[in-house]
Design a protein around this motif. Structure first.
Motif, PDB file in Angstrom:
ATOM      1  N   VAL A 256       0.642  -1.210  -0.074  1.00 45.38           N
ATOM      2  CA  VAL A 256      -0.106  -0.206   0.040  1.00 45.38           C
ATOM      3  C   VAL A 256       0.854   1.229   0.018  1.00 45.38           C
TER       4      VAL A 256
ATOM      5  N   VAL B  80      -3.592   6.601   8.755  1.00 43.49           N
ATOM      6  CA  VAL B  80      -2.943   5.465   8.108  1.00 43.49           C
ATOM      7  C   VAL B  80      -1.963   4.793   8.870  1.00 43.49           C
TER       8      VAL B  80
ATOM      9  N   LYS C 258      -4.278   0.056  10.093  1.00 43.77           N
ATOM     10  CA  LYS C 258      -2.926  -1.224   9.789  1.00 43.77           C
ATOM     11  C   LYS C 258      -3.625  -2.566   9.779  1.00 43.77           C
TER      12      LYS C 258
ATOM     13  N   LEU D 169      -5.686  -2.992   7.015  1.00 41.08           N
ATOM     14  CA  LEU D 169      -5.165  -3.344   5.602  1.00 41.08           C
ATOM     15  C   LEU D 169      -4.416  -4.946   5.642  1.00 41.08           C
TER      16      LEU D 169
ATOM     17  N   TYR E 195      -2.753  -7.103   2.643  1.00 36.91           N
ATOM     18  CA  TYR E 195      -1.570  -6.281   2.366  1.00 36.91           C
ATOM     19  C   TYR E 195      -0.513  -6.496   3.588  1.00 36.91           C
TER      20      TYR E 195
ATOM     21  N   ASP F 265       2.864  -4.820   3.246  1.00 39.39           N
ATOM     22  CA  ASP F 265       3.663  -3.525   3.410  1.00 39.39           C
ATOM     23  C   ASP F 265       3.085  -2.095   3.308  1.00 39.39           C
ATOM     24  N   LEU F 266       3.557  -0.943   3.923  1.00 39.61           N
ATOM     25  CA  LEU F 266       2.956   0.123   3.855  1.00 39.61           C
ATOM     26  C   LEU F 266       3.854   1.092   3.977  1.00 39.61           C
TER      27      LEU F 266
ATOM     28  N   ILE G 283       4.568   5.202   3.002  1.00 41.29           N
ATOM     29  CA  ILE G 283       3.873   6.601   3.546  1.00 41.29           C
ATOM     30  C   ILE G 283       4.889   7.634   2.827  1.00 41.29           C
TER      31      ILE G 283
ATOM     32  N   SER H 159       4.591  -1.815  14.009  1.00 39.80           N
ATOM     33  CA  SER H 159       3.206  -2.085  13.821  1.00 39.80           C
ATOM     34  C   SER H 159       2.404  -2.932  15.100  1.00 39.80           C
TER      35      SER H 159
ATOM     36  N   LEU I 215       2.642  -5.910   9.656  1.00 45.27           N
ATOM     37  CA  LEU I 215       2.649  -4.970   8.621  1.00 45.27           C
ATOM     38  C   LEU I 215       3.996  -4.430   8.696  1.00 45.27           C
TER      39      LEU I 215
ATOM     40  N   VAL J 171       6.270  -1.408   7.719  1.00 39.63           N
ATOM     41  CA  VAL J 171       6.040   0.090   7.578  1.00 39.63           C
ATOM     42  C   VAL J 171       7.141   0.940   7.264  1.00 39.63           C
TER      43      VAL J 171
END
Length: 165
Positions: free
Chosen positions: A2, A18, A24, A27, A32, A34-35, A37, A50, A55, A57
């Motif tokens: 994401v 987010v 999180k 998502l 999902y 991976d995030l 930003i 996280s 996740l 991040v």
């Protein structure tokens, strides 16, 4: 992955939303892992850790181009800037547009709402992002097909007395 983008602006409300454990988790529940930003001029620093989730991040402020990040993403969450919206739609990526209600005339919300009504994207506010992620069905999105400006260009050229190709 994401990818979240706020463009060149400061939109800490989106980054905070987010970065929340609830978003999180939503998502992760959608598959999902991976995030990433892009936080622009914001001052809020998201957490790379996280909570209870797995996740992954990461974040950064600016990049000369975000096209590669959008291309690599499975989902894009973006501010309502027309450049970010149309670049994402042209690349055929699922998109959640988060409207910044703190902007003066809020013209961006009109564009986001219209494109959501046409089922090209999902529209949210920072406080509704979790619910939007939880309830979104990417199969309901319709591809965005850019319009052909050739007819308009021809009319303008005729009006101005320029040769028409």
């Amino acid at each position: 992955m994401v990818f979240v983008t706020v463009g060149t602006t400061c939109f800490d409300a989106l980054v905070k939303a987010v970065d929340s454990e609830e978003v999180k988790e939503a998502l992760l529940n959608k598959g999902y892992t991976d995030l990433l930003i892009q936080m622009g001029r914001g001052t809020y620093m998201p957490s790379k850790v996280s909570g209870n989730s797995s996740l992954q991040v990461d974040y950064f402020t600016f990049s000369p181009s975000i096209a590669d990040y959008i291309r690599d993403a499975s989902l894009v969450i973006s501010h309502a800037g027309s450049g970010s919206i149309f670049e994402t739609l042209r690349l055929g990526k699922p998109l959640i547009v988060v409207v910044n209600e703190d902007l003066m005339d809020n013209h961006q919300s009109e564009l986001a709402k219209e494109l959501a009504d046409r089922k090209h994207l999902f529209c949210a506010r920072p406080q509704t992002l979790q619910k939007t992620v939880e309830t979104m069905d990417l199969n309901n999105l319709l591809p965005y097909v850019p319009g052909d400006a050739k007819q308009v260009v021809t009319l303008v050229n005729k009006f101005l007395g320029f040769p028409v190709d």
